[in-house]
Design a protein around this motif. Structure first.
Motif, PDB file in Angstrom:
ATOM      1  N   UNK A  19       4.115   4.016   2.591  1.00  0.00           N
ATOM      2  CA  UNK A  19       4.401   2.894   3.486  1.00  0.00           C
ATOM      3  C   UNK A  19       4.030   3.181   4.938  1.00  0.00           C
ATOM      4  N   UNK A  20       3.345   4.297   5.176  1.00  0.00           N
ATOM      5  CA  UNK A  20       2.890   4.597   6.536  1.00  0.00           C
ATOM      6  C   UNK A  20       1.664   3.776   6.914  1.00  0.00           C
ATOM      7  N   UNK A  21       1.115   3.046   5.948  1.00  0.00           N
ATOM      8  CA  UNK A  21      -0.004   2.143   6.208  1.00  0.00           C
ATOM      9  C   UNK A  21       0.442   0.722   5.927  1.00  0.00           C
ATOM     10  N   UNK A  23      -0.807  -2.653   5.153  1.00  0.00           N
ATOM     11  CA  UNK A  23      -2.053  -3.285   4.724  1.00  0.00           C
ATOM     12  C   UNK A  23      -2.289  -4.633   5.400  1.00  0.00           C
ATOM     13  N   UNK A  24      -1.231  -5.337   5.732  1.00  0.00           N
ATOM     14  CA  UNK A  24      -1.376  -6.652   6.353  1.00  0.00           C
ATOM     15  C   UNK A  24      -1.974  -6.561   7.751  1.00  0.00           C
ATOM     16  N   UNK A  25      -1.580  -5.557   8.513  1.00  0.00           N
ATOM     17  CA  UNK A  25      -2.059  -5.434   9.890  1.00  0.00           C
ATOM     18  C   UNK A  25      -3.103  -4.332  10.066  1.00  0.00           C
ATOM     19  N   UNK A  26      -3.164  -3.400   9.125  1.00  0.00           N
ATOM     20  CA  UNK A  26      -4.069  -2.264   9.246  1.00  0.00           C
ATOM     21  C   UNK A  26      -3.485  -1.126  10.065  1.00  0.00           C
ATOM     22  N   UNK A  27      -2.256  -1.285  10.556  1.00  0.00           N
ATOM     23  CA  UNK A  27      -1.623  -0.234  11.358  1.00  0.00           C
ATOM     24  C   UNK A  27      -1.308   0.975  10.478  1.00  0.00           C
ATOM     25  N   UNK A  28      -1.770   2.122  10.906  1.00  0.00           N
ATOM     26  CA  UNK A  28      -1.589   3.364  10.158  1.00  0.00           C
ATOM     27  C   UNK A  28      -0.817   4.359  11.016  1.00  0.00           C
ATOM     28  N   UNK A  53      -2.052   9.551  -0.185  1.00  0.00           N
ATOM     29  CA  UNK A  53      -1.297   8.305  -0.049  1.00  0.00           C
ATOM     30  C   UNK A  53      -1.848   7.229  -0.991  1.00  0.00           C
ATOM     31  N   UNK A  54      -3.175   7.087  -1.041  1.00  0.00           N
ATOM     32  CA  UNK A  54      -3.755   6.032  -1.884  1.00  0.00           C
ATOM     33  C   UNK A  54      -3.632   6.358  -3.370  1.00  0.00           C
ATOM     34  N   UNK A  55      -3.666   7.633  -3.727  1.00  0.00           N
ATOM     35  CA  UNK A  55      -3.448   8.010  -5.125  1.00  0.00           C
ATOM     36  C   UNK A  55      -2.001   7.722  -5.527  1.00  0.00           C
ATOM     37  N   UNK A  56      -1.062   7.967  -4.618  1.00  0.00           N
ATOM     38  CA  UNK A  56       0.343   7.643  -4.884  1.00  0.00           C
ATOM     39  C   UNK A  56       0.533   6.137  -5.007  1.00  0.00           C
ATOM     40  N   UNK A  57      -0.135   5.370  -4.148  1.00  0.00           N
ATOM     41  CA  UNK A  57      -0.049   3.910  -4.229  1.00  0.00           C
ATOM     42  C   UNK A  57      -0.588   3.425  -5.582  1.00  0.00           C
ATOM     43  N   UNK A 133      -1.551  -8.417  -0.220  1.00  0.00           N
ATOM     44  CA  UNK A 133      -1.594  -8.112   1.203  1.00  0.00           C
ATOM     45  C   UNK A 133      -0.487  -7.166   1.637  1.00  0.00           C
ATOM     46  N   UNK A 134       0.358  -6.766   0.705  1.00  0.00           N
ATOM     47  CA  UNK A 134       1.476  -5.892   1.049  1.00  0.00           C
ATOM     48  C   UNK A 134       1.325  -4.508   0.402  1.00  0.00           C
ATOM     49  N   UNK A 135       1.516  -4.451  -0.909  1.00  0.00           N
ATOM     50  CA  UNK A 135       1.448  -3.192  -1.680  1.00  0.00           C
ATOM     51  C   UNK A 135       2.413  -2.130  -1.168  1.00  0.00           C
ATOM     52  N   UNK A 136       3.486  -2.557  -0.490  1.00  0.00           N
ATOM     53  CA  UNK A 136       4.527  -1.645  -0.023  1.00  0.00           C
ATOM     54  C   UNK A 136       5.158  -0.989  -1.240  1.00  0.00           C
ATOM     55  N   UNK A 137       5.530   0.266  -1.136  1.00  0.00           N
ATOM     56  CA  UNK A 137       6.164   0.977  -2.245  1.00  0.00           C
ATOM     57  C   UNK A 137       7.679   0.880  -2.097  1.00  0.00           C
ATOM     58  N   UNK A 138       8.343   0.681  -3.203  1.00  0.00           N
ATOM     59  CA  UNK A 138       9.798   0.579  -3.237  1.00  0.00           C
ATOM     60  C   UNK A 138      10.309   1.227  -4.513  1.00  0.00           C
ATOM     61  N   UNK A 139      11.571   1.553  -4.517  1.00  0.00           N
ATOM     62  CA  UNK A 139      12.202   2.077  -5.732  1.00  0.00           C
ATOM     63  C   UNK A 139      12.891   0.913  -6.410  1.00  0.00           C
TER      64      UNK A 139
END
Length: 178
Positions: A19-21, A23-28, A53-57, A133-139
């Protein structure tokens, strides 16, 4: 984006990294020294951290039953973590645990977190939001393990509204010249 959820144990590290990236804004967050600090990264380690990070996503997308877009396969995570050896430690009371052979590299800490999550059955519940546009990771703490969005009040609500509007809009309506 995530609703209040108690992500168990070391999965918090993985959740924070993915979640450090935004995706909606591109802020990393890895672009700044302050953003790299929680992961113990220097600027030299950012490229490897992004790959991890992308492999985890991708793995979290698969856990949620989504297609994995792009070139990063969840199997890539195995390759990245293979270079992060773990050691078994046994305490005086006989309790065994896995720990990174070298805890300095981020990949080593992630490998230990994945191993612990696999062992305690929480790994498959680390999922990625269904929103493209999100792809945020959650439990996923839902009883049935079928949660689809990082936040029902944001991504879930938007998806449901799009579905509702699509059902309510007559065919051809809203298109110029129709």
């Amino acid at each position: 984006m995530t609703e209040a959820a108690a992500t168990p144990g070391a999965l918090t590290l993985i959740e924070a990294l993915v979640n450090s990236l935004d995706l909606a804004t591109g802020a990393d967050e890895l672009d700044t020294e302050a953003g790299r600090a929680p992961f113990g990264l220097t600027e030299a380690g950012v490229a490897d951290a992004r790959e991890l990070r992308e492999a985890l996503r991708s793995a979290a997308l698969v856990h949620a039953g989504h297609r994995v877009p792009g070139a990063v396969s969840p199997a890539e995570l195995g390759r990245l973590l293979a270079a992060a050896p773990l050691l078994i430690t046994v305490s005086d009371d006989g309790t065994a645990a896995l720990r990174p052979a070298d805890p300095a590299p981020l990949a080593s800490r992630v490998a230990a977190a994945v191993a612990a999550a696999v062992a305690d059955g929480t790994w498959a519940r680390l999922k990625a939001c269904e929103s493209d546009t999100c792809r945020w990771v959650y439990w996923d703490r839902s009883p049935a393990g079928r949660r689809r969005w990082c936040s029902m009040s944001v991504c879930g609500s938007r998806a449901k509204m799009r579905t509702y509007r699509a059902r309510r809009t007559p065919p051809g309506a809203g298109r110029p010249g129709a």
